[in-house]
Enzyme design. Sequence first.
Site, PDB file in Angstrom:
ATOM      1  N   LYS A  25       0.844  -1.169   0.185  1.00 61.51           N
ATOM      2  CA  LYS A  25       0.042   0.026   0.186  1.00 61.51           C
ATOM      3  C   LYS A  25       0.821   1.432   0.038  1.00 61.51           C
ATOM      4  O   LYS A  25       2.211   1.370   0.315  1.00 61.51           O
ATOM      5  CB  LYS A  25      -0.964   0.129   1.282  1.00 61.51           C
ATOM      6  CG  LYS A  25      -2.022  -1.108   1.080  1.00 61.51           C
ATOM      7  CD  LYS A  25      -3.034  -0.931   2.381  1.00 61.51           C
ATOM      8  CE  LYS A  25      -4.044  -2.028   2.217  1.00 61.51           C
ATOM      9  NZ  LYS A  25      -5.001  -1.747   3.307  1.00 61.51           N
TER      10      LYS A  25
ATOM     11  N   TYR B 139     -12.368  -2.404  -4.146  1.00 65.22           N
ATOM     12  CA  TYR B 139     -12.930  -2.287  -2.735  1.00 65.22           C
ATOM     13  C   TYR B 139     -14.406  -2.515  -2.867  1.00 65.22           C
ATOM     14  O   TYR B 139     -15.218  -2.047  -1.789  1.00 65.22           O
ATOM     15  CB  TYR B 139     -12.548  -1.334  -2.247  1.00 65.22           C
ATOM     16  CG  TYR B 139     -10.931  -1.751  -1.673  1.00 65.22           C
ATOM     17  CD1 TYR B 139     -10.777  -2.711  -0.819  1.00 65.22           C
ATOM     18  CD2 TYR B 139     -10.013  -0.733  -1.960  1.00 65.22           C
ATOM     19  CE1 TYR B 139      -9.536  -2.920   0.013  1.00 65.22           C
ATOM     20  CE2 TYR B 139      -8.704  -1.053  -1.447  1.00 65.22           C
ATOM     21  CZ  TYR B 139      -8.514  -2.248  -0.535  1.00 65.22           C
ATOM     22  OH  TYR B 139      -7.302  -2.392  -0.049  1.00 65.22           O
TER      23      TYR B 139
ATOM     24  N   ASN C 100      -2.172   0.330   6.781  1.00 62.83           N
ATOM     25  CA  ASN C 100      -1.700  -0.941   7.498  1.00 62.83           C
ATOM     26  C   ASN C 100      -0.914  -1.901   6.384  1.00 62.83           C
ATOM     27  O   ASN C 100      -1.133  -3.076   6.489  1.00 62.83           O
ATOM     28  CB  ASN C 100      -3.006  -1.576   7.807  1.00 62.83           C
ATOM     29  CG  ASN C 100      -3.785  -2.183   6.763  1.00 62.83           C
ATOM     30  OD1 ASN C 100      -3.650  -1.676   5.588  1.00 62.83           O
ATOM     31  ND2 ASN C 100      -4.958  -2.666   6.891  1.00 62.83           N
TER      32      ASN C 100
ATOM     33  N   HIS D 166      -2.253  -5.182   1.735  1.00 57.78           N
ATOM     34  CA  HIS D 166      -3.524  -6.030   1.439  1.00 57.78           C
ATOM     35  C   HIS D 166      -3.370  -7.550   1.335  1.00 57.78           C
ATOM     36  O   HIS D 166      -2.431  -7.624   0.595  1.00 57.78           O
ATOM     37  CB  HIS D 166      -4.423  -5.304   0.401  1.00 57.78           C
ATOM     38  CG  HIS D 166      -5.676  -6.172  -0.068  1.00 57.78           C
ATOM     39  ND1 HIS D 166      -6.811  -6.106   0.676  1.00 57.78           N
ATOM     40  CD2 HIS D 166      -5.859  -7.064  -1.070  1.00 57.78           C
ATOM     41  CE1 HIS D 166      -7.641  -6.983   0.030  1.00 57.78           C
ATOM     42  NE2 HIS D 166      -6.829  -7.616  -0.838  1.00 57.78           N
TER      43      HIS D 166
ATOM     44  N   GLU E  26      -9.330 -10.937  -7.612  1.00 58.58           N
ATOM     45  CA  GLU E  26      -8.634  -9.882  -7.161  1.00 58.58           C
ATOM     46  C   GLU E  26      -7.097  -9.871  -8.237  1.00 58.58           C
ATOM     47  O   GLU E  26      -6.575  -8.945  -8.815  1.00 58.58           O
ATOM     48  CB  GLU E  26      -8.072  -9.853  -5.963  1.00 58.58           C
ATOM     49  CG  GLU E  26      -9.256  -9.427  -4.930  1.00 58.58           C
ATOM     50  CD  GLU E  26      -8.913  -9.382  -3.368  1.00 58.58           C
ATOM     51  OE1 GLU E  26      -7.616  -9.438  -3.144  1.00 58.58           O
ATOM     52  OE2 GLU E  26      -9.806  -8.832  -2.741  1.00 58.58           O
TER      53      GLU E  26
HETATM   54  P1  CMP Z   1      -7.779  -4.279   3.418  1.00 56.87           P
HETATM   55  O1  CMP Z   1      -7.199  -5.642   3.907  1.00 56.87           O
HETATM   56  O2  CMP Z   1      -6.842  -3.524   2.456  1.00 56.87           O
HETATM   57  O3  CMP Z   1      -9.321  -4.483   3.105  1.00 56.87           O
HETATM   58  C1  CMP Z   1     -10.061  -3.376   3.223  1.00 56.87           C
HETATM   59  C2  CMP Z   1      -9.595  -2.118   4.050  1.00 56.87           C
HETATM   60  O4  CMP Z   1     -10.134  -1.180   4.579  1.00 56.87           O
HETATM   61  C3  CMP Z   1      -8.609  -2.469   5.362  1.00 56.87           C
HETATM   62  O5  CMP Z   1      -7.548  -3.299   4.588  1.00 56.87           O
HETATM   63  C4  CMP Z   1      -8.047  -1.584   5.891  1.00 56.87           C
HETATM   64  O6  CMP Z   1      -7.080  -0.746   5.645  1.00 56.87           O
HETATM   65  C5  CMP Z   1      -9.496  -0.480   5.805  1.00 56.87           C
HETATM   66  N1  CMP Z   1     -10.092   0.061   6.747  1.00 56.87           N
HETATM   67  C6  CMP Z   1     -10.287   1.130   7.116  1.00 56.87           C
HETATM   68  N2  CMP Z   1     -10.874   1.355   8.127  1.00 56.87           N
HETATM   69  C7  CMP Z   1     -11.381   0.091   8.589  1.00 56.87           C
HETATM   70  C8  CMP Z   1     -12.293  -0.265   9.499  1.00 56.87           C
HETATM   71  N3  CMP Z   1     -12.960   0.450  10.678  1.00 56.87           N
HETATM   72  N4  CMP Z   1     -12.473  -1.808   9.371  1.00 56.87           N
HETATM   73  C9  CMP Z   1     -12.002  -2.532   8.506  1.00 56.87           C
HETATM   74  N5  CMP Z   1     -11.265  -1.949   7.623  1.00 56.87           N
HETATM   75  C10 CMP Z   1     -10.859  -0.795   7.463  1.00 56.87           C
END
Ligand code: CMP
Length: 138
Positions: A10, A50, A113, A116, A127
């Site tokens: 990311k 998403y 974070n 993904h 994906e």
């Molecule tokens: P990812 O695994 O990329 O899939 C969805 C993303 O939404 C997740 O990682 C997080 O980075 C993002 N996200 C932001 N806020 C939230 C939240 N409250 N709960 C879950 N995912 C979140």
Amino acid sequence: MTERTLTIIKPDSVEKNNVGAIIAHLEREGFRIVAARMMRLTEAQARAFYEVHRERPFYDDLVAYMTSGPVWPMCLERENAVVHLREVMGATNPAEANEETIRALYGESIERNAIHGSDSPENAAREISFFFPETDLV
Ligand code: CMP
């Protein structure tokens, strides 16, 4: 069974020059890189990728964040790849991720974070094809 999954390194990881460390971590875990690219997602691409989260309150922020800088989508292969990537990646919120997981080491918040990872073999297939034509999987 050998399986494929999708990761995206990311924007926060690219910004902090953590791409090489994250790829090394994944290779140490036995993942083979089947395809990789560096790109900047358009808003339409991020919204489509998403799509499953479109009703969630964080959807617009997630799209804005994922389009804020370059990302590295990669198709990875190994035994039990989907589950293993999720173990190595750690919990969505880095504060809750197990020690030594990629999100614990390199993530800073639930949004920033680090990477993904696909959450099921069905989503992995969707994906992977989102980013790579069959001919790019080598
Ligand atoms: P990812 O695994 O990329 O899939 C969805 C993303 O939404 C997740 O990682 C997080 O980075 C993002 N996200 C932001 N806020 C939230 C939240 N409250 N709960 C879950 N995912 C979140």
